[in-house]
Design a protein around this motif. Structure first.
Motif, short mmCIF file in Angstrom:
data_model
loop_
_atom_site.label_atom_id
_atom_site.label_comp_id
_atom_site.label_asym_id
_atom_site.label_seq_id
_atom_site.Cartn_x
_atom_site.Cartn_y
_atom_site.Cartn_z
N TYR A 185 -0.93 4.60 6.32
CA TYR A 185 -1.71 5.23 7.40
C TYR A 185 -2.29 6.57 6.92
CZ TYR A 185 0.34 1.97 10.86
OH TYR A 185 0.72 0.86 11.57
N ARG A 191 10.47 6.44 -6.33
CA ARG A 191 11.60 6.14 -5.47
C ARG A 191 12.37 4.98 -6.04
NH1 ARG A 191 9.39 5.01 0.21
NH2 ARG A 191 8.58 3.30 -1.01
N GLN A 208 13.27 0.98 -0.49
CA GLN A 208 12.29 0.13 0.15
C GLN A 208 12.78 -1.27 0.46
OE1 GLN A 208 8.50 -0.13 0.61
NE2 GLN A 208 9.29 1.71 1.55
N HIS A 217 5.59 1.66 17.10
CA HIS A 217 4.85 1.02 16.02
C HIS A 217 3.93 -0.01 16.62
CE1 HIS A 217 3.66 -0.27 12.22
NE2 HIS A 217 4.06 -1.51 12.46
N ARG A 230 5.94 14.51 0.79
CA ARG A 230 7.31 14.09 0.44
C ARG A 230 7.93 15.06 -0.57
NH1 ARG A 230 7.09 7.39 0.35
NH2 ARG A 230 5.51 7.26 1.96
N MET A 286 0.84 -1.19 0.00
CA MET A 286 0.00 0.00 0.00
C MET A 286 0.88 1.25 0.00
SD MET A 286 -2.69 -1.66 -0.02
CE MET A 286 -3.82 -0.29 -0.11
N ASP A 287 0.38 2.31 -0.60
CA ASP A 287 1.14 3.57 -0.63
C ASP A 287 0.83 4.37 0.64
OD1 ASP A 287 2.04 2.98 -3.28
OD2 ASP A 287 0.06 3.59 -4.00
N ALA A 341 4.13 8.04 9.07
CA ALA A 341 3.72 7.85 7.67
C ALA A 341 3.62 9.23 7.03
CB ALA A 341 2.38 7.14 7.59
N SER A 391 12.98 -2.07 3.99
CA SER A 391 12.16 -1.19 4.80
C SER A 391 11.31 -1.90 5.82
CB SER A 391 11.26 -0.36 3.89
OG SER A 391 10.34 -1.24 3.29
N PRO A 416 12.81 1.71 12.40
CA PRO A 416 13.86 2.25 13.24
C PRO A 416 13.42 3.43 14.09
CG PRO A 416 14.24 2.75 10.93
CD PRO A 416 13.10 1.83 10.99
N GLU A 417 12.76 4.37 13.46
CA GLU A 417 12.46 5.56 14.22
C GLU A 417 11.09 5.52 14.83
OE1 GLU A 417 10.58 6.05 10.39
OE2 GLU A 417 12.44 5.20 11.14
N CYS A 418 10.47 4.38 14.67
CA CYS A 418 9.10 4.28 15.15
C CYS A 418 9.10 4.22 16.67
CB CYS A 418 8.48 3.02 14.59
SG CYS A 418 6.93 2.67 15.33
#
Ligand code: TTP
Length: 644
Positions: free
Chosen positions: A23, A543, A548, A560, A60, A19-20, A54, A551, A555-557
């Protein structure tokens, strides 16, 4: 550890659908006014505007990235809409997103074996569907090909400006292509249609990779986003891997990848080609050496596992900086809350899908004041899982105590916990009907790993183990009979017929006709009509696959709070969903001559929940007969998770 599996002899068609900005899309569907606006979803905590988890494609374009905090995102994109993740029990509540992901899975699962790999991505084995299409309506006989298919990116295909779609059409039509490429062409058509069906039914866009194995499909799905698909013909594999940095390959992001770089001087996956299989085995052992040799040639035999339900359930919470937990009481408080949520989710899985989790695992990240052993990590601990919130809480607290003892060793110094998570894993299907009681009583459900165990938490019978001991057991398969019914009814209710059995040209055409009202069949056009900014993001936001390919970690979550994060730590593969299923117990008319009053309630309490329920039902049958399946569509498996 990666496992070397040879490719099956038969050609396969595997798709990876992702999915793109998932969230964000879910939030935009909830609040359509956000469509077209730069949007990001942030953690609920308010420090520096919360961490972005997200980022929509419009945002972006301004340079907003997931690693940023809300305040920074606002600085570079003043109009950005920051949406907070829903909160429950003082932490992120991901049910909204899980359920949205389940809607998508229910559509994708209609065309072949489907493996839900995470909250927003699946693998599909479309080999049978593609073979059928090839034998009945091969692409070369199609006069009309949907625009969404023509927009596919075919790796290795020479494309220039406006000729692209024409070249793709020619590639699809080639009668001299080998069998594998013909199958991939069919796969591209099927996937484009599935993606459009997803869009029209859920309003979500997704991107996809189509290749002859999972590894290549996953790499490809990330190459052109959002709302696009990429095909990997076998002839383009070598070039694809030649420039792919090793660290971007799944399973090579960590120590193994570093070792390849440092010890062998390998920078791209293609660089591995210079080493013989024996040489790689010498360095990394037979299995890993063979796996490396295979992947450098694009060989990967991993099968798409039939799994629509999660492999495990997990929830977690981070406590960054000054929020670190420094007392047992505060840890217990959070452990209890996490257990509360976990208990609700595994109970719901049991009720709805008849599945039992057997292992409870606790992970934590911790620090010590004036640490003399900074390398020592808080060890993950696991034990058999007993159902019931208080039992899970009790066990989890003991796991924490045990972990803390190991972590501190002989040092009597201050400590802090910066992250806590618990997971329920080793999920298996519950035996059908009342025979589960017999099996339980005959000891066929091993009580040591059962829902109740022997009741007391004894070290001997309830050993704590480090997480390394927890083996990933692979998938749990949904009740086949129920699933087949669901699939059959799902197929029957398809608005868009994508079976390609009779009148092939018209069927392709009919899909176009049916979707006319939302723009001539292209997913991007769908957005052009309602949202102009989505159009431009197509170009702006492509991208590289490299972004990805690795991915799957978070990491920065900060929180999550789901299985990608937890599974990373446990060494499980990705995957997390909550889905409804159906609980259809048959009571074979047993009465056993037992009177409820004669049963000691404490004994009853110690039985596994499903057996307790069966016994309760003998004596207090539910008011509404529960002998029919709840809904016939697969969608019913994924109706929203019940709230406490
Ligand atoms: P991803 O599929 O990694 O990313 P995405 O769907 O947001 O964007 P893309 O179009 O680039 O694929 O993650 C899926 C969802 O998982 C994402 O929308 C939010 C959540 N997530 C976190 O909560 N924390 C994380 O660190 C990551 C990577 C994702």
């Amino acid at each position: 550890m990666p496992i070397a599996r040879p490719e099956p002899q038969n050609a396969r068609v595997i798709a990876h659908v992702d999915m793109d900005c998932f969230y964000v899309q879910v939030e935009q569907r909830k609040n359509p006014e956000l469509r077209g606006l730069p949007t990001a979803v942030v953690q609920y905590n308010s420090w520096k505007g919360g961490g972005l988890i997200a980022v929509g494609y419009e945002a972006r374009k301004f340079g907003v990235k997931r690693s940023m905090r809300g305040d920074e995102a606002k600085r570079i994109c003043p109009n950005i809409q920051l949406i907070q993740v829903p909160v429950a029990r003082g932490k992120a509540d991901l049910n909204l997103y899980r359920n949205a992901g389940s809607e998508v899975v229910s559509i994708l699962a209609t065309k072949g074996r489907c493996e839900r790999a995470s909250i927003d991505e699946v693998y599909l084995d479309l080999t049978d569907a593609a073979e059928m299409m090839l034998s009945e309506t091969p692409p070369e006989v199609l006069e009309e090909i949907d625009e969404e298919v023509l927009k596919s990116h075919v790796l290795g295909l020479h494309v220039e400006g406006n000729e692209r779609e024409e070249n793709v059409r020619e590639w699809l039509h080639r009668s001299d292509a080998d069998h594998q490429d013909k199958l991939l062409a069919c796969g591209a058509i099927i996937v484009a249609q599935l993606r459009m069906k997803v869009l029209y039914e859920t309003k979500f866009t997704c991107s996809a990779g189509i290749a002859h194995n999972k590894m290549l499909a996953k790499l490809a799905s990330a190459m052109h986003k959002p709302a696009q698909q990429t095909v990997v013909p076998s002839s383009s594999v070598k070039d694809l891997l030649a420039s792919l940095p090793v660290k971007k390959m799944k399973q090579l992001g960590g120590k193994l990848g570093s070792s390849l770089q440092i010890d062998l001087g390998v920078n791209t996956v293609g660089d591995l080609l210079q080493f013989s299989q024996e040489k790689l085995q010498e360095h990394y052992g037979v299995n890993t050496g063979t796996w490396l040799w295979n992947i450098s040639r694009g060989i990967s035999g991993d099968a798409v596992v039939d799994r629509l339900l999660p492999k495990s359930h997990g929830c977690g919470k981070t406590f960054p900086g000054p929020q670190a937990l420094k007392t047992i009481a505060s840890v217990e408080n959070w452990v209890n809350q996490l257990c509360d949520e976990l208990s609700e989710r595994i109970q719901s899985d049991l009720d709805q899908n008849r599945r039992i989790a057997h292992t409870l695992t606790l992970h934590a990240r911790a620090f010590k004041e004036n640490d003399m052993e900074p390398h020592r990590k808080f060890p993950s601990k696991s034990c058999p899982l007993r159902y019931g919130t208080s039992k899970i809480q009790e066990a989890a607290v003991k796991l924490f105590d045990s972990g803390l003892r190991d972590f501190l060793g002989s040092q009597h110094i201050g400590w802090g916990i910066t992250s806590l998570s618990i997971a329920a894993s080793k999920i298996s299907d519950l035996p059908q009907g009342t025979c589960s009681i017999l099996k339980f009583l005959q000891g066929k459900i091993p009580s040591s790993t059962s829902l109740s165990g022997a009741g007391e938490f004894h070290k001997e019978s309830f050993p704590l183990s480090s997480t390394d001991d927890v083996q990933s057991k692979g998938c749990t398969v949904m009740d086949q009979e129920v699933k087949q019914k669901a699939l059959a009814s799902e197929a029957a209710s398809n608005d868009i017929d994508i079976k390609f059995q009779a009148k092939p040209l018209k069927r392709i055409g009919s899909m176009v006709v049916k979707t006319k009202d939302v723009g001539k069949s292209s997913i991007l056009k769908f957005f052009q009509s309602s949202n102009s900014s989505f159009h431009t993001m197509n170009q702006a936001c492509e991208r590289s696959s490299l972004d990805q390919a690795s991915s799957s970690s978070f990491p920065e979550c900060e929180e999550h709070s789901d299985l990608e994060q937890i599974d990373e730590q446990v060494g499980f593969s990705e995957g997390h969903i909550d889905s409804d299923g159906h609980h259809n117990q048959t009571r074979n008319g047993y009465t056993w001559g037992i009177n409820m009053e004669n049963i000691d309630p404490s004994v009853l309490d110690e039985l596994p929940m499903e057996i307790q329920r069966e016994i309760q039902e003998w004596f207090h049958p539910p008011k509404r007969a529960n002998t029919t399946r709840r809904g016939s569509s697969i969608v019913h498996y994924f109706s929203p998770v019940k709230k406490g």
